[in-house]
Scaffold this motif. Structure first.
Motif, mmCIF file in Angstrom:
data_model
loop_
_atom_site.group_PDB
_atom_site.id
_atom_site.type_symbol
_atom_site.label_atom_id
_atom_site.label_comp_id
_atom_site.label_asym_id
_atom_site.label_seq_id
_atom_site.Cartn_x
_atom_site.Cartn_y
_atom_site.Cartn_z
ATOM 1 N N THR A 44 -4.048 -12.138 1.181
ATOM 2 C CA THR A 44 -4.051 -10.866 2.542
ATOM 3 C C THR A 44 -4.256 -9.630 1.596
ATOM 4 O OG1 THR A 44 -2.402 -11.901 3.810
ATOM 5 C CG2 THR A 44 -2.525 -9.503 3.965
ATOM 6 N N THR A 45 -3.949 -9.530 0.427
ATOM 7 C CA THR A 45 -4.545 -8.401 -0.385
ATOM 8 C C THR A 45 -5.897 -8.334 -0.464
ATOM 9 O OG1 THR A 45 -2.393 -8.374 -1.593
ATOM 10 C CG2 THR A 45 -4.205 -7.087 -2.623
ATOM 11 N N ARG A 48 -7.231 -6.534 2.782
ATOM 12 C CA ARG A 48 -6.897 -5.365 3.022
ATOM 13 C C ARG A 48 -8.063 -4.480 1.945
ATOM 14 N NH1 ARG A 48 -2.583 -4.002 5.711
ATOM 15 N NH2 ARG A 48 -2.245 -2.091 4.497
ATOM 16 N N LEU A 53 -8.177 -0.900 3.497
ATOM 17 C CA LEU A 53 -6.780 -0.297 3.628
ATOM 18 C C LEU A 53 -5.966 -0.196 2.636
ATOM 19 C CD1 LEU A 53 -6.101 -2.821 6.756
ATOM 20 C CD2 LEU A 53 -6.850 -0.746 6.741
ATOM 21 N N GLU A 54 -6.609 -0.396 1.405
ATOM 22 C CA GLU A 54 -5.905 -0.249 0.135
ATOM 23 C C GLU A 54 -7.233 -0.146 -0.754
ATOM 24 O OE1 GLU A 54 -2.785 -2.821 -1.089
ATOM 25 O OE2 GLU A 54 -2.056 -3.402 0.886
ATOM 26 N N PRO A 78 -12.760 3.065 5.881
ATOM 27 C CA PRO A 78 -12.606 1.973 6.793
ATOM 28 C C PRO A 78 -13.305 1.591 7.979
ATOM 29 C CG PRO A 78 -10.460 2.443 5.761
ATOM 30 C CD PRO A 78 -11.457 3.519 5.656
ATOM 31 N N PHE A 85 -11.219 -6.862 12.011
ATOM 32 C CA PHE A 85 -9.891 -7.365 11.112
ATOM 33 C C PHE A 85 -8.965 -7.928 12.359
ATOM 34 C CE2 PHE A 85 -7.486 -6.609 7.076
ATOM 35 C CZ PHE A 85 -6.569 -7.556 7.150
ATOM 36 N N PHE A 87 -5.126 -9.136 12.204
ATOM 37 C CA PHE A 87 -3.829 -9.212 11.457
ATOM 38 C C PHE A 87 -2.966 -10.407 11.843
ATOM 39 C CE2 PHE A 87 -5.326 -4.675 11.682
ATOM 40 C CZ PHE A 87 -5.070 -4.563 10.283
ATOM 41 N N ASP A 162 -6.671 -12.841 9.112
ATOM 42 C CA ASP A 162 -5.620 -13.072 8.172
ATOM 43 C C ASP A 162 -4.358 -14.195 8.921
ATOM 44 O OD1 ASP A 162 -3.468 -13.044 6.427
ATOM 45 O OD2 ASP A 162 -2.731 -11.027 6.695
#
Length: 239
Positions: A44-45, A48, A53-54, A78, A85, A87, A162
């Motif tokens: 998941t990281t 993102r 998002l990160e 983004p 995306f 989630f 995800d």
């Protein structure tokens, strides 16, 4: 053909805990690639980081040949990445109808035909008759289809998913996996799909990437992964 996605030497941490370790990965344009591994392995990281998002502690992220993130510098925000995306928790707006959830992004862009375009997409996914219902009035499968419609309505070039089917029964899961594959073939979407279920990965993917503790253990076609002699891959597939 230019890759859709490239992760180059990505490192990422939450506090003192490093969750991605010098990871490099290329995703072919127009492919379905599944990231397969147990919870906490970094799947998941990666999504993102790709969505913006990160930002990572180190390394570079490329989309269609353009560097969108270099280290902690966000070079492309983004909203300009053309990424849809979905989630794991779906994140549908509970106070909006199905139609309003799907049309929201279009209306925020002042699309005069937001409602019409959203309804057309819902019809294509087989839930046009649910347009005026609220998320809590839908079945789990209908909620998933609503989330898929919302992600597709802006015509993204890349779709990130995800664990989208984690809470569905086997029959509904198979139906939606078939729909995802059909959408992929019809729209030419590049899909990066996260799951911990190897059966789900094998039924959908062109390429399977097996991850463990922030690293890639092995990557290949479904057939190659099934024939893997790697001890971890074999043990994971027997689970």
């Amino acid at each position: 053909m230019q890759p859709a996605v490239e992760f180059r030497h990505i490192t990422h941490a939450y506090g003192s805990r490093e969750v991605i370790h010098d990871l490099s990965l290329t995703v072919a344009a127009g492919s379905i690639t599944t990231l397969l591994g147990s919870s906490g392995c970094g799947k998941t990281t990666l999504l993102r980081l790709l969505a913006g998002l990160e930002t990572p502690a180190g390394g570079e992220v490329y989309l269609h040949g353009t560097c969108v993130t270099r280290g902690s510098r966000l070079l492309v925000p983004p909203e300009r990445r053309g990424v849809g995306f979905i989630f794991q928790d779906l994140a549908l707006w509970p106070h909006m109808t199905v139609l309003e959830n799907v049309a929201f992004a279009l209306r925020s862009r002042h699309d005069a035909d937001a409602g019409g375009r959203a309804h057309t997409l819902l019809d294509r996914l087989g839930i046009g008759d649910q347009a005026q219902k609220y998320p809590h009035q839908l079945s789990g499968g209908q909620q998933q289809l609503t989330a898929i419609a919302r992600a597709l309505v802006l015509n993204p070039s890349l779709l990130l998913m995800d664990e989208p089917l984690a809470n569905l029964d086997v029959k509904i899961k198979k139906e939606i996996l078939t729909l995802i594959r059909s959408l992929h073939e019809r729209e030419g979407l590049t899909i990066l799909y996260v799951t911990h279920d190897h059966r789900e990965a094998f039924s959908l993917a062109d390429t399977v990437v097996v991850m463990r503790e922030g690293r890639i253990v092995e990557s290949g076609t479904v057939g190659e992964i099934k024939r893997s002699e790697n001890e971890y891959v074999r043990s994971f597939l027997e689970y």
